[in-house]
Design a protein around this motif. Structure first.
Motif, PDB file in Angstrom:
ATOM      1  N   ALA A 152       0.832  -1.207   0.000  1.00  0.00           N
ATOM      2  CA  ALA A 152       0.000   0.000   0.000  1.00  0.00           C
ATOM      3  C   ALA A 152       0.867   1.258   0.000  1.00  0.00           C
ATOM      4  O   ALA A 152       0.556   2.243  -0.687  1.00  0.00           O
ATOM      5  CB  ALA A 152      -0.934   0.004   1.206  1.00  0.00           C
ATOM      6  N   VAL A 153       1.955   1.246   0.763  1.00  0.00           N
ATOM      7  CA  VAL A 153       2.846   2.407   0.801  1.00  0.00           C
ATOM      8  C   VAL A 153       3.518   2.598  -0.554  1.00  0.00           C
ATOM      9  O   VAL A 153       3.666   3.723  -1.044  1.00  0.00           O
ATOM     10  CB  VAL A 153       3.899   2.247   1.916  1.00  0.00           C
ATOM     11  N   ALA A 154       3.937   1.502  -1.169  1.00  0.00           N
ATOM     12  CA  ALA A 154       4.582   1.588  -2.481  1.00  0.00           C
ATOM     13  C   ALA A 154       3.649   2.200  -3.519  1.00  0.00           C
ATOM     14  O   ALA A 154       4.058   3.021  -4.350  1.00  0.00           O
ATOM     15  CB  ALA A 154       5.051   0.205  -2.922  1.00  0.00           C
ATOM     16  N   ARG A 155       2.366   1.818  -3.481  1.00  0.00           N
ATOM     17  CA  ARG A 155       1.396   2.408  -4.414  1.00  0.00           C
ATOM     18  C   ARG A 155       1.277   3.911  -4.198  1.00  0.00           C
ATOM     19  O   ARG A 155       1.198   4.691  -5.159  1.00  0.00           O
ATOM     20  CB  ARG A 155       0.040   1.734  -4.242  1.00  0.00           C
ATOM     21  N   ALA A 156       1.273   4.337  -2.944  1.00  0.00           N
ATOM     22  CA  ALA A 156       1.189   5.769  -2.643  1.00  0.00           C
ATOM     23  C   ALA A 156       2.435   6.504  -3.143  1.00  0.00           C
ATOM     24  O   ALA A 156       2.335   7.615  -3.687  1.00  0.00           O
ATOM     25  CB  ALA A 156       1.019   5.976  -1.141  1.00  0.00           C
ATOM     26  N   LEU A 157       3.588   5.888  -2.974  1.00  0.00           N
ATOM     27  CA  LEU A 157       4.830   6.530  -3.411  1.00  0.00           C
ATOM     28  C   LEU A 157       4.936   6.597  -4.928  1.00  0.00           C
ATOM     29  O   LEU A 157       5.557   7.524  -5.470  1.00  0.00           O
ATOM     30  CB  LEU A 157       6.034   5.801  -2.817  1.00  0.00           C
ATOM     31  N   GLU A 158       4.337   5.662  -5.621  1.00  0.00           N
ATOM     32  CA  GLU A 158       4.293   5.750  -7.081  1.00  0.00           C
ATOM     33  C   GLU A 158       3.506   6.985  -7.510  1.00  0.00           C
ATOM     34  O   GLU A 158       3.875   7.690  -8.463  1.00  0.00           O
ATOM     35  CB  GLU A 158       3.671   4.483  -7.659  1.00  0.00           C
ATOM     36  N   LEU A 159       2.424   7.270  -6.802  1.00  0.00           N
ATOM     37  CA  LEU A 159       1.668   8.492  -7.065  1.00  0.00           C
ATOM     38  C   LEU A 159       2.488   9.731  -6.733  1.00  0.00           C
ATOM     39  O   LEU A 159       2.547  10.691  -7.507  1.00  0.00           O
ATOM     40  CB  LEU A 159       0.382   8.499  -6.240  1.00  0.00           C
ATOM     41  N   LEU A 160       3.105   9.728  -5.560  1.00  0.00           N
ATOM     42  CA  LEU A 160       3.837  10.903  -5.087  1.00  0.00           C
ATOM     43  C   LEU A 160       5.015  11.240  -5.991  1.00  0.00           C
ATOM     44  O   LEU A 160       5.428  12.400  -6.089  1.00  0.00           O
ATOM     45  CB  LEU A 160       4.317  10.653  -3.654  1.00  0.00           C
ATOM     46  N   GLN A 161       5.547  10.234  -6.690  1.00  0.00           N
ATOM     47  CA  GLN A 161       6.660  10.465  -7.612  1.00  0.00           C
ATOM     48  C   GLN A 161       6.228  11.129  -8.913  1.00  0.00           C
ATOM     49  O   GLN A 161       7.082  11.632  -9.659  1.00  0.00           O
ATOM     50  CB  GLN A 161       7.329   9.137  -7.977  1.00  0.00           C
ATOM     51  N   GLU A 162       4.935  11.102  -9.213  1.00  0.00           N
ATOM     52  CA  GLU A 162       4.480  11.693 -10.465  1.00  0.00           C
ATOM     53  C   GLU A 162       4.845  13.173 -10.525  1.00  0.00           C
ATOM     54  O   GLU A 162       4.859  13.869  -9.503  1.00  0.00           O
ATOM     55  CB  GLU A 162       2.970  11.518 -10.615  1.00  0.00           C
ATOM     56  N   GLN A 163       5.118  13.650 -11.719  1.00  0.00           N
ATOM     57  CA  GLN A 163       5.619  15.012 -11.895  1.00  0.00           C
ATOM     58  C   GLN A 163       4.714  16.053 -11.241  1.00  0.00           C
ATOM     59  O   GLN A 163       5.180  17.021 -10.650  1.00  0.00           O
ATOM     60  CB  GLN A 163       5.780  15.317 -13.384  1.00  0.00           C
ATOM     61  N   ARG A 164       3.405  15.841 -11.297  1.00  0.00           N
ATOM     62  CA  ARG A 164       2.481  16.839 -10.753  1.00  0.00           C
ATOM     63  C   ARG A 164       2.579  16.951  -9.242  1.00  0.00           C
ATOM     64  O   ARG A 164       2.283  18.006  -8.661  1.00  0.00           O
ATOM     65  CB  ARG A 164       1.045  16.500 -11.148  1.00  0.00           C
ATOM     66  N   PHE A 165       2.995  15.854  -8.557  1.00  0.00           N
ATOM     67  CA  PHE A 165       3.070  15.870  -7.099  1.00  0.00           C
ATOM     68  C   PHE A 165       4.495  16.055  -6.570  1.00  0.00           C
ATOM     69  O   PHE A 165       4.681  16.182  -5.350  1.00  0.00           O
ATOM     70  CB  PHE A 165       2.474  14.581  -6.522  1.00  0.00           C
ATOM     71  N   ARG A 166       5.478  16.059  -7.448  1.00  0.00           N
ATOM     72  CA  ARG A 166       6.868  16.210  -6.997  1.00  0.00           C
ATOM     73  C   ARG A 166       7.099  17.459  -6.142  1.00  0.00           C
ATOM     74  O   ARG A 166       7.901  17.418  -5.210  1.00  0.00           O
ATOM     75  CB  ARG A 166       7.823  16.247  -8.193  1.00  0.00           C
ATOM     76  N   PRO A 167       6.422  18.579  -6.410  1.00  0.00           N
ATOM     77  CA  PRO A 167       6.680  19.777  -5.596  1.00  0.00           C
ATOM     78  C   PRO A 167       6.395  19.600  -4.108  1.00  0.00           C
ATOM     79  O   PRO A 167       6.930  20.352  -3.287  1.00  0.00           O
ATOM     80  CB  PRO A 167       5.747  20.830  -6.208  1.00  0.00           C
TER      81      PRO A 167
END
Length: 371
Positions: A152-167
């Motif tokens: 579950a954490v890995a799935r969240a981190l895949e989202l957080l790595q997306e360019q739109r959320f990098r900031p």
């Protein structure tokens, strides 16, 4: 009479939810000496949110501060809900604008696309706790049912790595387990593209020492060599960066490295003003000031905190300026207080000396090539 505290608080940890949706076996909040969480409100009330916003505003205006850091914490802070978080941030920012910089430390389980979009809109930086490989993480960071949380954490981190959320991606926090391969742990963390990695030494002290104390230097040195010798920069590792910064004449920006005074005030869900919450690993009530956000200022709380000067046994140590005596919670001995060197003294000495030798060798080599 000057009522300014010796250490002016600039960081506030706001415990907006006192329970967690994981049952990590090493958690200092729930599994160690201080069990006061059992009697605290599960969620910060609207009134306590309002008083906390008022105290932050009061503190900034009293001292004309250019910025303060507000960390939303728990338990798991996202259990408080985005409506409560949005309301709190709006109250603070309507009074002092962007002076307050907000971040949130989470176990990642509730980081959906909608939640991340809201946090991006609110400009809240997000740090996630994860302990390396799936098997190593799931050994400790489990649901109450016993299942592991890594997927579950890995799935969240895949989202957080997306360019739109990098900031708003602030980094990863990993608790060291000597049973885990240090290089495999580092590489598992780097695979999630963090801007910063924080390695946390397990909380313990002279009365209740952490497991394997004395072996953490070897673990960290292995990670340091892998990180330092990478062909190109992969991430920042905070403990190494701060040690290098102090060795090169700078000042540390984190507690537990260097001798720069730090003062963090914690606001609990019931409005209690307390010292750093890792003191919960020392003894029951170690962080208590006896003050409350409804009747006392952050300056009042700072004056009640345990002094954090260099412990007397450290004064003749050759690395004292870098180690700074270590984290306060790690200095405790029952019946004698916090006036000791860190229980990780031998580990920190060896790690600092290794980093110093590596820097000196490389600086000498660079100087030789420039002649």
């Amino acid at each position: 009479m000057d009522r300014t505290p010796r250490l002016l608080p600039r960081e506030f940890v706001v415990k907006i939810h006192s329970r967690c949706n994981l049952a990590c076996d090493y958690c200092y909040v729930y599994e160690m000496a201080d069990q006061r969480w059992r009697s605290r409100p599960v969620r910060m009330s609207a009134e306590t949110f309002e008083w906390t916003a008022f105290r932050i505003t009061e503190h900034v205006r009293t001292h004309a501060l250019e910025h303060v850091d507000v960390v939303l914490h728990g338990g798991e802070p996202l259990l408080a809900g985005m409506e409560a978080i949005r309301g709190f941030l709006t109250s603070v920012r309507s009074a002092i604008g962007g002076v307050a910089r907000f971040s949130l430390q989470t176990n990642g389980l509730l980081l959906s696309e909608d939640v991340l979009s809201a946090l991006l809109e609110l400009e809240v930086r997000v740090g996630v706790s994860i302990d390396g490989t799936a098997a190593d993480h799931d050994r400790h960071r489990r649901y109450r049912s016993g299942g592991g949380s890594h997927a579950a954490v890995a799935r969240a981190l895949e989202l957080l790595q997306e360019q739109r959320f990098r900031p708003i991606y602030s980094g990863l926090l990993c608790t060291i387990d000597l049973a885990n391969d240090p290089v495999a742990t580092y590489e598992a963390l780097v695979s999630f593209g963090p801007p910063v990695v924080d390695f946390l030494l397990p909380h313990g002290n002279w009365t209740s020492p952490p497991p394997g104390v004395g072996a953490y230097a070897d673990w960290l040195i292995a990670v340091f060599e892998r990180w330092y010798r990478a062909p190109s920069p992969e991430t920042s590792v905070r403990i190494f960066g701060e040690i290098m910064n102090v060795l090169l004449g700078g000042r540390s920006r984190v507690e537990g490295i260097g001798t720069t005074p730090t003062s963090t005030v914690v606001v609990e869900t019931d409005g209690a003003l307390e010292g750093p919450d890792q003191l919960a690993s020392s003894f029951h009530g170690a962080a208590v000031t006896g003050l409350d956000v409804t009747t006392a200022s952050f300056d009042d709380a700072a004056r009640s905190l345990v002094p954090t000067g260099l412990p007397l046994p450290c004064h003749d140590c050759e690395v004292r300026a870098v180690c700074g005596g270590g984290l306060l919670a790690h200095r405790y001995r029952a019946g004698a207080g916090f006036g000791h060197r860190t229980v990780y003294c031998a580990d920190m000495f060896r790690l600092i000396q290794h980093v110093r030798q590596r820097l000196n060798s490389d600086i000498a080599a660079l100087a030789g090539r420039s002649r």
